[in-house]
Design a protein around this motif. Structure first.
Motif, PDB file in Angstrom:
ATOM      1  N   THR A 277      43.778  37.293  56.630  1.00 26.19           N
ATOM      2  CA  THR A 277      42.629  36.538  56.149  1.00 26.19           C
ATOM      3  C   THR A 277      42.265  35.501  57.204  1.00 26.19           C
ATOM      4  N   ILE A 324      42.213  40.606  48.618  1.00 26.83           N
ATOM      5  CA  ILE A 324      43.317  40.301  47.698  1.00 26.83           C
ATOM      6  C   ILE A 324      42.908  40.592  46.251  1.00 26.83           C
ATOM      7  N   PRO A 403      32.315  29.284  43.925  1.00 28.15           N
ATOM      8  CA  PRO A 403      31.851  28.592  42.721  1.00 28.15           C
ATOM      9  C   PRO A 403      30.658  29.360  42.132  1.00 28.15           C
ATOM     10  N   ASP A 425      36.079  31.992  34.773  1.00 29.45           N
ATOM     11  CA  ASP A 425      35.798  31.714  36.187  1.00 29.45           C
ATOM     12  C   ASP A 425      37.151  31.414  36.818  1.00 29.45           C
ATOM     13  N   TRP A 427      39.769  30.713  39.785  1.00 31.67           N
ATOM     14  CA  TRP A 427      39.928  30.213  41.162  1.00 31.67           C
ATOM     15  C   TRP A 427      41.305  30.618  41.696  1.00 31.67           C
ATOM     16  N   TRP A 428      41.318  31.196  42.877  1.00 30.89           N
ATOM     17  CA  TRP A 428      42.575  31.492  43.560  1.00 30.89           C
ATOM     18  C   TRP A 428      42.271  31.903  44.991  1.00 30.89           C
ATOM     19  N   THR A 430      43.781  34.389  48.711  1.00 34.50           N
ATOM     20  CA  THR A 430      44.669  35.401  49.259  1.00 34.50           C
ATOM     21  C   THR A 430      46.110  34.873  49.248  1.00 34.50           C
ATOM     22  N   ASP A 515      40.540  23.533  49.960  1.00 35.07           N
ATOM     23  CA  ASP A 515      39.278  23.348  49.242  1.00 35.07           C
ATOM     24  C   ASP A 515      39.135  21.890  48.826  1.00 35.07           C
ATOM     25  N   ARG A 541      35.700  35.825  53.215  1.00 39.33           N
ATOM     26  CA  ARG A 541      36.133  34.661  53.960  1.00 39.33           C
ATOM     27  C   ARG A 541      36.072  34.927  55.463  1.00 39.33           C
TER      28      ARG A 541
HETATM   29  C1  WT7 Z   1      38.640  30.843  48.699  1.00 36.68           C
HETATM   30  C2  WT7 Z   1      39.694  31.905  48.811  1.00 36.68           C
HETATM   31  C3  WT7 Z   1      40.767  34.946  45.429  1.00 36.68           C
HETATM   32  C4  WT7 Z   1      39.804  35.911  45.390  1.00 36.68           C
HETATM   33  C5  WT7 Z   1      38.749  36.027  46.391  1.00 36.68           C
HETATM   34  C6  WT7 Z   1      38.709  35.083  47.538  1.00 36.68           C
HETATM   35  C7  WT7 Z   1      36.975  30.283  47.149  1.00 36.68           C
HETATM   36  C8  WT7 Z   1      37.694  31.681  45.179  1.00 36.68           C
HETATM   37  C9  WT7 Z   1      36.736  30.645  43.521  1.00 36.68           C
HETATM   38  C10 WT7 Z   1      36.209  30.132  42.301  1.00 36.68           C
HETATM   39  C11 WT7 Z   1      35.276  28.371  43.533  1.00 36.68           C
HETATM   40  C12 WT7 Z   1      36.451  29.937  44.714  1.00 36.68           C
HETATM   41  C13 WT7 Z   1      37.790  29.047  47.498  1.00 36.68           C
HETATM   42  C14 WT7 Z   1      39.110  29.622  47.968  1.00 36.68           C
HETATM   43  N1  WT7 Z   1      37.057  30.622  45.724  1.00 36.68           N
HETATM   44  N2  WT7 Z   1      37.493  31.719  43.848  1.00 36.68           N
HETATM   45  N3  WT7 Z   1      36.401  30.747  41.128  1.00 36.68           N
HETATM   46  N4  WT7 Z   1      35.489  28.990  42.359  1.00 36.68           N
HETATM   47  N5  WT7 Z   1      35.737  28.808  44.711  1.00 36.68           N
HETATM   48  O1  WT7 Z   1      39.933  34.971  48.204  1.00 36.68           O
HETATM   49  O2  WT7 Z   1      39.207  35.238  50.559  1.00 36.68           O
HETATM   50  O3  WT7 Z   1      41.377  34.099  50.019  1.00 36.68           O
HETATM   51  O4  WT7 Z   1      39.180  32.990  49.535  1.00 36.68           O
HETATM   52  O5  WT7 Z   1      37.547  31.342  47.922  1.00 36.68           O
HETATM   53  O6  WT7 Z   1      37.162  28.358  48.534  1.00 36.68           O
HETATM   54  O7  WT7 Z   1      39.833  28.754  48.823  1.00 36.68           O
HETATM   55  P1  WT7 Z   1      39.974  34.367  49.643  1.00 36.68           P
END
Ligand code: WT7
Length: 666
Positions: A277, A324, A403, A425, A427-428, A430, A515, A541
């Motif tokens: 990532t 992921i 978001p 909703d 949030w998490w 990789t 974040d 990302r």
């Molecule tokens: C970043 C992680 C985890 C699955 C897909 C992305 C942002 C992820 C949300 C949410 C606001 C979010 C953050 C995080 N993000 N889900 N529900 N609300 N922001 O995985 O490519 O590792 O990216 O995605 O900024 O740090 P990733």
């Protein structure tokens, strides 16, 4: 089912949207949903908080059948190198397949696969187990051993799950690269990880066209010393070059392999996969996940966040397996829970803009998990499209990746969810392996735009960026305050970078997310966005440094600075500022060449939306590019402090270019 747009209705919609924007309106779980939910008692939070390690250990034993049950939960003797369930033994592929077949669920459909040209394959658990055993043996026959890295570069076809599970079965570490990445990105990821084998396809389809994947792979992989084997799945019948002694066809090696491959119980901390990532620098981070903890997190959250009833639900995570989200919620979580899933090969607008809803209707999908960027696209296409389909089977909706803006939330709720489905909703990242902050659909009253509160057993905090103390009101850094089972264990072969990136700011027991966030008076979390040089384009990302290095590889470019600009469709869009080599005239052609160069080096999804040319970029006296000012310009904000600029004159010139570019755009 479209509602009539009377002036009254519009006014009430507007009033409602306003309320939501003001964070007044809450959406409690619908009564009917709450009554039959797996979890409906908020006491679960206290139960978990009382002893999170014991709670996670109990959950792990509930959702998984360990070959050897662990006697301990967390080993925190060497932070931040945490270990979970260390003396347990388990095989991920057996958890996903064998145990369901053993209790008589072999005929249950694991994947309702739907292909772009109308093909259907309903793959049962028994079939998936059969294919996985054969391919696991084939990999062994090809010399792949426990601990070896196997690359997987496949489109959304059932073989991608087979390849991952076959690796897990024999203890090989899979390293999946999203199909949208270029072959050059694949090479980079194979090289870093010293992959021994790569599983790919002859060709991949996208919207009626076929890309010659194997041919592209060959151009990049030619001299990679570690790579001994390339396995080619014949997905499209595209003729492709095969190198004698290195390349084999998937169907042929599977046919020749022994059909039985008993699953070997692995140590809980045996590596399950690496997934690259983007981080702050140009070089991607190899996130390493291990077996027992990762499976515990993915399976527990899939079950309880989505209130999964495997006998009756049809689950659809509309992500790609290459991210992921696909690893945890298309492959490991749903299969470990014995769920029936939808797997859709294609784009949301091929063969037509209603294809998702057609598939949802036909498969009677009950839970849909999608990204806000997709929802915004559907809004643009119009509510009349989903209205043509029967979506009454849906009972729960999920959002992930960025978001979700209240407008998209409300549309999703109303047009797709028929105002009866809770929205989670989630949030998490990789790195976290599984969902961390989320509503529980039978418990939480949601607020559009907030991921609400941490999952039981997870502890999050918004802290002051200087001293790490909790911020009561306003914005701060999001932190995860204690280890959790599915956390990354390290960055592959980069332990120091792992410690430095995530655990150097406020101590080795506090995970720095990257974040910014804030909490409201109900304690709900509102994630704002990244604080590092990571851009989120349609939930994908990307690091600005990665894109910059792809741009400066163009022969006519002198320098580049990339920023993420807010975008109504994709959340953020890549905006590149470039200066050209002396004597080069900035033409449409050069700019298009720069865009294409990025697409070829990284992947099409990284193609800059804007390339803005200037004679010079804003720099400090020491020559550092001031991205902050570029962001101000791109967003049309008042410029921040310009006194440290070497040549304040460049800003006027840049503003002119941005304005001209904007006009072009309209
Ligand atoms: C970043 C992680 C985890 C699955 C897909 C992305 C942002 C992820 C949300 C949410 C606001 C979010 C953050 C995080 N993000 N889900 N529900 N609300 N922001 O995985 O490519 O590792 O990216 O995605 O900024 O740090 P990733």
């Amino acid at each position: 089912m479209a509602t009539e747009a009377t002036p009254d209705r519009l006014a009430s919609d507007l009033a409602r949207e306003l309320e939501v924007m003001l964070e007044i309106e809450k959406f409690p779980p619908p009564e009917g949903f709450r009554e039959s939910a797996l979890w409906s008692d908020p006491a679960i939070y206290e139960e978990a908080a009382a002893d999170p390690v014991a709670w996670w250990t109990a959950k792990s034993k509930e959702v998984l059948d360990w070959d050897v049950e662990p006697t301990e939960g967390l080993n925190d003797s060497n932070p931040p190198f945490y270990k979970w369930f260390e003396d347990g033994r388990i095989n991920a592929s057996a958890q996903c397949l064998d145990r369901h077949v053993a209790v008589g669920n072999g005929e249950r459909v694991a994947y309702h696969w739907r292909g772009e040209e109308g093909e259907r394959r309903d793959v049962t658990y028994a079939e998936l187990l059969d294919s996985t055993q054969r391919f696991a043996n084939a990999l062994k026959d090809l010399g792949v051993e426990k601990g070896d890295v196997v690359g997987i570069y496949l489109p959304m076809i059932p073989e991608v799950a087979v390849a991952m599970l076959a690796c897990a079965r024999i203890g090989a570490i899979h390293n999946v690269v999203f199909g949208g990445f270029s072959a050059e990105s694949v090479r980079e990821r194979m090289e870093f990880a010293e992959a021994k084998a790569l599983v790919t396809v002859d060709g991949a389809r996208r919207k009626g066209k076929t890309a010659p994947i194997k041919e592209q792979v060959d151009e990049e992989m030619g001299d990679l010393a570690s790579l001994k084997t390339i396995v080619v799945v014949r997905a499209t019948g595209t003729p492709c070059p095969m190198t004698e002694g290195r390349d084999v066809f998937y169907d042929e090696v599977c046919a020749a392999a022994d059909p039985e491959c008993p699953a070997e119980p692995m140590e809980a901390e045996h590596p399950l996969f690496i997934l690259y990532t983007s981080g702050s620098t140009a070089s991607p981070k190899g996130i390493l996940h291990t077996t027992g903890g990762y499976l515990t997190g993915a399976t527990t959250t899939h079950k309880y966040v989505f209130d999964l009833k495997p006998e009756s639900d049809v689950w659809w995570c509309a992500a790609d397996v290459g991210w992921i989200t696909g690893h945890s919620y298309i492959v490991y979580g749903p299969l470990a829970n014995g769920a029936t899933s939808v797997m859709w090969e294609g784009a949301p607008d091929y063969p037509h803009q209603g294809i998702w809803w057609e598939i949802a209707q036909e498969t009677k999908a009950t839970i849909l998990y999608a990204a806000p960027t997709a929802i915004r696209t559907f809004i643009k296409w119009g509510a009349d499209i989903p209205a043509r389909y029967d979506l009454s089977s849906l009972r729960l909706l999920g959002s992930v990746g960025e978001p979700i803006n209240p407008k998209a939330w409300l549309w999703y709720h109303k047009v797709i969810g028929g105002e009866r489905c809770p929205i989670v909703d989630t949030w998490w990242q990789t790195e976290t392996g599984s969902i961390m902050i989320t509503p529980l659909p039978g418990i939480t009253a949601t607020k559009p735009g907030s991921a609400t509160t941490p999952f039981p057993g997870v502890s999050a905090e918004v802290v002051d960026e200087k001293d790490g103390t909790p911020v009561a009101e306003g914005q701060g850094l999001l932190m995860l305050e204690r280890p959790w089972p599915s956390m990354l264990r390290t960055l592959y072969k980069e332990d120091e970078r792992f410690v430095e990136t995530y655990f150097s700011k406020f101590g080795k027991d506090r995970y720095l997310v990257g974040d910014a966030a804030r909490r409201d008076s109900d304690g709900y979390f509102w994630v704002i966005g990244r604080i590092d040089d990571v851009v989120n384009v349609s939930g994908h990302r990307l690091s600005t440094a990665e894109v910059e290095s792809a741009i400066v590889a163009h022969e006519k470019v002198a320098e580049a600075a990339v920023i993420g600009q807010s975008d109504p469709d994709t959340g953020q869009a890549i905006c590149a500022f470039v200066t050209l080599n002396g004597g080069v005239e900035p033409s449409e052609e050069v700019m298009a060449g720069i865009r294409d160069g990025v697409a070829a080096r990284i992947g099409k999804f990284a193609r800059p939306k804007r390339v803005i040319w200037a004679d010079d970029l804003p720099k400090t006296r020491s020559g550092k590019i001031m991205r902050r000012l570029l962001r101000d310009i791109a967003e049309g904000r008042a410029l921040g402090d310009v006194t440290t600029l070497r040549d304040p004159g460049v800003m006027a010139e840049l503003e002119k270019q941005v304005a001209a570019e904007r006009e072009n755009d309209d």
